[in-house]
Design an enzyme around this catalytic site. Structure first.
Site, PDB file in Angstrom:
ATOM      1  N   HIS A 168      -4.023   2.986   6.554  1.00  0.00           N
ATOM      2  CA  HIS A 168      -4.291   1.562   6.769  1.00  0.00           C
ATOM      3  C   HIS A 168      -5.167   1.409   8.019  1.00  0.00           C
ATOM      4  O   HIS A 168      -5.041   2.186   8.967  1.00  0.00           O
ATOM      5  CB  HIS A 168      -2.967   0.793   6.942  1.00  0.00           C
ATOM      6  N   GLU A 207     -10.292  -2.369   1.966  1.00  0.00           N
ATOM      7  CA  GLU A 207      -9.944  -3.443   2.897  1.00  0.00           C
ATOM      8  C   GLU A 207     -10.981  -3.491   4.017  1.00  0.00           C
ATOM      9  O   GLU A 207     -10.880  -2.739   5.000  1.00  0.00           O
ATOM     10  CB  GLU A 207      -8.573  -3.182   3.522  1.00  0.00           C
TER      11      GLU A 207
HETATM   12  P1  PGA Z   1      -4.044  -9.680   5.370  1.00  0.00           P
HETATM   13  O1  PGA Z   1      -3.640  -8.126   5.564  1.00  0.00           O
HETATM   14  O2  PGA Z   1      -3.831  -9.996   3.911  1.00  0.00           O
HETATM   15  O3  PGA Z   1      -3.120 -10.443   6.261  1.00  0.00           O
HETATM   16  O4  PGA Z   1      -5.481  -9.808   5.740  1.00  0.00           O
HETATM   17  C1  PGA Z   1      -4.033  -7.153   4.635  1.00  0.00           C
HETATM   18  C2  PGA Z   1      -3.570  -5.787   5.069  1.00  0.00           C
HETATM   19  O5  PGA Z   1      -3.498  -5.511   6.260  1.00  0.00           O
HETATM   20  O6  PGA Z   1      -3.275  -4.931   4.205  1.00  0.00           O
END
Ligand code: PGA
Length: 248
Positions: free
Chosen positions: A96, A165
């Site tokens: 992550h 992401e």
């Molecule tokens: P968020 O976080 O939806 O609050 O942007 C996503 C994540 O960190 O996986």
């Protein structure tokens, strides 16, 4: 979205949720909601065991948010894949962006973790994503390719999930645009096919970064999006339900 598969909705609870809160959350998910999507709760390690039984009954997947690659040993503060499995988890997030930025996790460590997860029968959910400067300078394709290639050396195409992401979209309230997601996730799919051949087509690809009820429908409609990894909007059953109600 992949044919014959449910859309994946994966709340990442981060460092929220006591055991009591986690149990209340799972308790208030009714069965029809749990059936509508492939729901995966990435809980704090301390809460996995507390929700394992009810999630199993409801067909909800439970996972951890991180793990160490060794099976056991004098690694104070770490948890292993067998420990996650024993607690009732079947999945684990690896790499992550907050682990990479706050805790200095490298692609080499990501790779060790992904391989260890597969070796022990856990499904790794590997996060990749670029910083804002990398997007604006156009270097993001290279960055994402590097994260995929280095992070997945010696890894099998199955079981494996990838989450794209963009770092700038996480927790900012501002998700990537439909066009950015379509283009970038199409690129990621091509890199996965180069890496894994035909099996690369079947690796579920999630979008994460400010996914929420307000943008769920348009993001879920993008062909290359098989699911969402959700931070903030996954902490309340109401917003989770509002998202699930809009996915295919
Ligand atoms: P968020 O976080 O939806 O609050 O942007 C996503 C994540 O960190 O996986």
């Amino acid at each position: 979205m992949q044919k014959n598969k449910k859309f994946i909705v994966a709340p990442n609870w981060k460092m929220y949720m006591t055991n009591t809160q986690a149990q209340e959350f799972v308790h208030s998910i009714d069965q029809s909601l749990a059936n509508k999507a492939e729901l995966m709760l990435f809980a704090p390690a301390t809460a996995i065991c507390a929700i394992a039984e009810e999630t199993r009954r409801k067909g909800i997947i439970v996972g951890a948010q991180n793990m160490y690659w060794e099976e056991e040993g004098a690694y104070t503060g770490e948890i292993s894949a067998p420990m996650i499995k024993d607690a009732g988890g079947t999945h684990v997030i690896v790499g992550h962006s907050k682990r990479r930025t706050l805790f200095g996790e490298t692609d080499v460590e990501v790779n060790l973790k992904v391989r260890a997860a597969q070796r022990h029968g856990l499904t790794p959910l590997v996060c990749i994503g670029e910083e804002m400067e990398e997007r604006t300078s156009g270097a993001y394709h290279k960055v994402l390719t590097q994260q995929i290639v280095a992070g997945l050396i010696g890894v099998r195409a199955e079981p494996l999930i990838i989450a794209y992401e963009p770092v700038w979209a996480i927790g900012s309230g501002q998700a990537a645009t439909v066009e950015q997601v379509r283009e970038t996730m199409g690129w990621i799919r091509r890199v996965l096919v180069e890496q894994f051949g035909g099996a690369g087509c079947n690796i579920p690809l999630l979008y994460g970064g400010s996914a929420k009820p307000e943008n769920a429908a348009e993001l879920a409609a993008i062909d290359s999006v098989d699911g969402f990894l959700i931070g903030r909007a996954g902490l309340k059953v109401d917003s989770l339900k509002a998202i699930i109600d809009q996915v295919p």
